[in-house]
Design a protein around this motif. Structure first.
Motif, PDB file in Angstrom:
ATOM      1  N   GLU A  54       0.855  -1.183   0.000  1.00 29.02           N
ATOM      2  CA  GLU A  54       0.000   0.000   0.000  1.00 29.02           C
ATOM      3  C   GLU A  54       0.893   1.235   0.000  1.00 29.02           C
ATOM      4  N   ILE A  55       0.585   2.155  -0.908  1.00 26.62           N
ATOM      5  CA  ILE A  55       1.394   3.352  -1.099  1.00 26.62           C
ATOM      6  C   ILE A  55       0.468   4.553  -1.039  1.00 26.62           C
ATOM      7  N   SER A  56       0.892   5.618  -0.371  1.00 21.46           N
ATOM      8  CA  SER A  56       0.124   6.864  -0.407  1.00 21.46           C
ATOM      9  C   SER A  56       1.096   8.035  -0.427  1.00 21.46           C
ATOM     10  N   ARG A  57       0.649   9.103  -1.090  1.00 20.80           N
ATOM     11  CA  ARG A  57       1.449  10.331  -1.153  1.00 20.80           C
ATOM     12  C   ARG A  57       0.529  11.477  -1.536  1.00 20.80           C
ATOM     13  N   THR A  58       0.840  12.656  -1.034  1.00 21.70           N
ATOM     14  CA  THR A  58       0.036  13.846  -1.303  1.00 21.70           C
ATOM     15  C   THR A  58       0.757  14.732  -2.310  1.00 21.70           C
ATOM     16  N   PHE A  59      -0.040  15.345  -3.201  1.00 25.67           N
ATOM     17  CA  PHE A  59       0.480  16.257  -4.217  1.00 25.67           C
ATOM     18  C   PHE A  59      -0.288  17.570  -4.155  1.00 25.67           C
ATOM     19  N   ALA A  60       0.389  18.660  -4.493  1.00 23.61           N
ATOM     20  CA  ALA A  60      -0.237  19.982  -4.541  1.00 23.61           C
ATOM     21  C   ALA A  60      -0.883  20.167  -5.908  1.00 23.61           C
ATOM     22  N   THR A  61      -2.042  19.538  -6.089  1.00 20.92           N
ATOM     23  CA  THR A  61      -2.774  19.606  -7.353  1.00 20.92           C
ATOM     24  C   THR A  61      -4.188  19.082  -7.140  1.00 20.92           C
ATOM     25  N   THR A  62      -4.963  19.143  -8.198  1.00 23.89           N
ATOM     26  CA  THR A  62      -6.331  18.619  -8.151  1.00 23.89           C
ATOM     27  C   THR A  62      -6.337  17.133  -8.519  1.00 23.89           C
ATOM     28  N   PRO A  63      -7.389  16.416  -8.146  1.00 29.66           N
ATOM     29  CA  PRO A  63      -7.492  15.015  -8.559  1.00 29.66           C
ATOM     30  C   PRO A  63      -7.455  14.854 -10.081  1.00 29.66           C
ATOM     31  N   GLU A  64      -8.070  15.781 -10.797  1.00 29.91           N
ATOM     32  CA  GLU A  64      -8.110  15.690 -12.265  1.00 29.91           C
ATOM     33  C   GLU A  64      -6.710  15.775 -12.863  1.00 29.91           C
ATOM     34  N   ARG A  65      -5.901  16.697 -12.376  1.00 30.03           N
ATOM     35  CA  ARG A  65      -4.530  16.832 -12.901  1.00 30.03           C
ATOM     36  C   ARG A  65      -3.669  15.635 -12.519  1.00 30.03           C
ATOM     37  N   LEU A  66      -3.848  15.108 -11.306  1.00 26.07           N
ATOM     38  CA  LEU A  66      -3.057  13.954 -10.886  1.00 26.07           C
ATOM     39  C   LEU A  66      -3.459  12.711 -11.686  1.00 26.07           C
ATOM     40  N   PHE A  67      -4.743  12.544 -11.941  1.00 27.04           N
ATOM     41  CA  PHE A  67      -5.200  11.451 -12.798  1.00 27.04           C
ATOM     42  C   PHE A  67      -4.576  11.589 -14.180  1.00 27.04           C
ATOM     43  N   HIS A  68      -4.655  12.789 -14.758  1.00 26.29           N
ATOM     44  CA  HIS A  68      -4.102  13.044 -16.090  1.00 26.29           C
ATOM     45  C   HIS A  68      -2.614  12.687 -16.144  1.00 26.29           C
ATOM     46  N   ALA A  69      -1.866  13.047 -15.127  1.00 23.17           N
ATOM     47  CA  ALA A  69      -0.429  12.755 -15.082  1.00 23.17           C
ATOM     48  C   ALA A  69      -0.149  11.257 -15.067  1.00 23.17           C
ATOM     49  N   ASN A  70      -1.131  10.475 -14.599  1.00 27.34           N
ATOM     50  CA  ASN A  70      -0.977   9.026 -14.507  1.00 27.34           C
ATOM     51  C   ASN A  70      -1.466   8.277 -15.737  1.00 27.34           C
ATOM     52  N   VAL A  71      -2.123   8.957 -16.666  1.00 31.76           N
ATOM     53  CA  VAL A  71      -2.611   8.265 -17.864  1.00 31.76           C
ATOM     54  C   VAL A  71      -2.132   8.879 -19.171  1.00 31.76           C
ATOM     55  N   ASP A  72      -1.629  10.095 -19.153  1.00 31.57           N
ATOM     56  CA  ASP A  72      -1.209  10.769 -20.377  1.00 31.57           C
ATOM     57  C   ASP A  72       0.218  10.358 -20.745  1.00 31.57           C
ATOM     58  N   ASP A  73       0.415   9.915 -21.995  1.00 36.02           N
ATOM     59  CA  ASP A  73       1.722   9.434 -22.456  1.00 36.02           C
ATOM     60  C   ASP A  73       2.835  10.453 -22.210  1.00 36.02           C
ATOM     61  N   GLU A  74       2.612  11.694 -22.616  1.00 36.77           N
ATOM     62  CA  GLU A  74       3.664  12.705 -22.510  1.00 36.77           C
ATOM     63  C   GLU A  74       4.019  13.011 -21.057  1.00 36.77           C
ATOM     64  N   TRP A  75       3.035  13.057 -20.195  1.00 37.14           N
ATOM     65  CA  TRP A  75       3.317  13.273 -18.770  1.00 37.14           C
ATOM     66  C   TRP A  75       4.073  12.083 -18.191  1.00 37.14           C
ATOM     67  N   GLN A  76       3.632  10.866 -18.509  1.00 34.55           N
ATOM     68  CA  GLN A  76       4.300   9.677 -17.975  1.00 34.55           C
ATOM     69  C   GLN A  76       5.779   9.648 -18.356  1.00 34.55           C
ATOM     70  N   LYS A  77       6.101  10.019 -19.585  1.00 35.80           N
ATOM     71  CA  LYS A  77       7.499  10.032 -20.046  1.00 35.80           C
ATOM     72  C   LYS A  77       8.356  10.950 -19.189  1.00 35.80           C
ATOM     73  N   LYS A  78       7.763  12.005 -18.684  1.00 30.69           N
ATOM     74  CA  LYS A  78       8.520  13.021 -17.952  1.00 30.69           C
ATOM     75  C   LYS A  78       8.759  12.685 -16.478  1.00 30.69           C
ATOM     76  N   TRP A  79       7.938  11.780 -15.900  1.00 35.73           N
ATOM     77  CA  TRP A  79       8.102  11.603 -14.456  1.00 35.73           C
ATOM     78  C   TRP A  79       8.224  10.159 -13.973  1.00 35.73           C
ATOM     79  N   LEU A  80       7.812   9.172 -14.755  1.00 35.17           N
ATOM     80  CA  LEU A  80       7.836   7.794 -14.258  1.00 35.17           C
ATOM     81  C   LEU A  80       9.248   7.263 -14.053  1.00 35.17           C
ATOM     82  N   GLY A  81       9.467   6.599 -12.948  1.00 38.70           N
ATOM     83  CA  GLY A  81      10.688   5.848 -12.711  1.00 38.70           C
ATOM     84  C   GLY A  81      11.836   6.623 -12.096  1.00 38.70           C
ATOM     85  N   PRO A  82      12.913   5.890 -11.827  1.00 35.96           N
ATOM     86  CA  PRO A  82      14.101   6.496 -11.224  1.00 35.96           C
ATOM     87  C   PRO A  82      14.752   7.527 -12.146  1.00 35.96           C
TER      88      PRO A  82
END
Length: 158
Positions: free
Chosen positions: A16-44
């Motif tokens: 189980e993992i939890s973390r808080t972000f300074a954003t709206t649920p809509e933007r955080l969802f978008h960051a987790n499904v949008d190809d271009e956003w994923q390329k910029k932040w996923l992984g080490p």
């Protein structure tokens, strides 16, 4: 300072993992499904991420590849289940191609905490405690936090 919390209760096959972000649920969802956003932040930090497949729908496939400067590549893949949305969250299978056959079921939920903050809660259910422990011992927490720090910056800059 990050409030990342990773819990792997002894004797269970879940993380189980939890973390808080300074954003709206809509933007955080978008960051987790949008190809271009994923390329910029996923992984080490040491990896460059590509998203060759990302069919965000019930039954849709996804695949990420991460490559380091020496050309070493790690692939991850799975299938979306249900209707991914802010309200429904994201449910998908997750498999590291380097250890095929060890598939987990991952759910992501987005909770509006008010004041422009959102908590993401991720539950990964593995087939066995051994599979779960293998993921925990892989260093996934450090890589996840590095990615989340980059996501914090992307959210702040956009």
């Amino acid at each position: 300072m990050s409030d990342l919390k990773v819990t792997a209760t002894p004797g269970t096959s879940t993380i189980e993992i939890s973390r808080t972000f300074a954003t709206t649920p809509e933007r955080l969802f978008h960051a987790n499904v949008d190809d271009e956003w994923q390329k910029k932040w996923l992984g080490p930090d040491i990896y460059k991420t590509e998203v060759p497949i990302n069919e965000v729908r019930d039954g849709g496939r996804w695949r990420w590849t991460q490559r380091d400067d020496d050309g070493n590549t790690h692939g991850f893949r799975g299938v979306y289940h249900g209707d991914p949305s802010v309200e429904n969250g994201i449910t998908r299978t997750f498999e590291y191609e380097g250890v095929p056959g060890h598939v987990s079921l991952e759910t992501l939920r987005f909770t509006d905490l008010g004041n422009g903050t959102t908590r993401i809660d991720v539950t990964s259910a593995f087939a066995s405690v051994e599979d779960r422990d293998g993921m925990v011992q892989s260093g996934m927490e450090g890589g996840m936090e590095e990615g989340f720090v980059r996501l914090d910056k992307l959210l702040a800059d956009s």
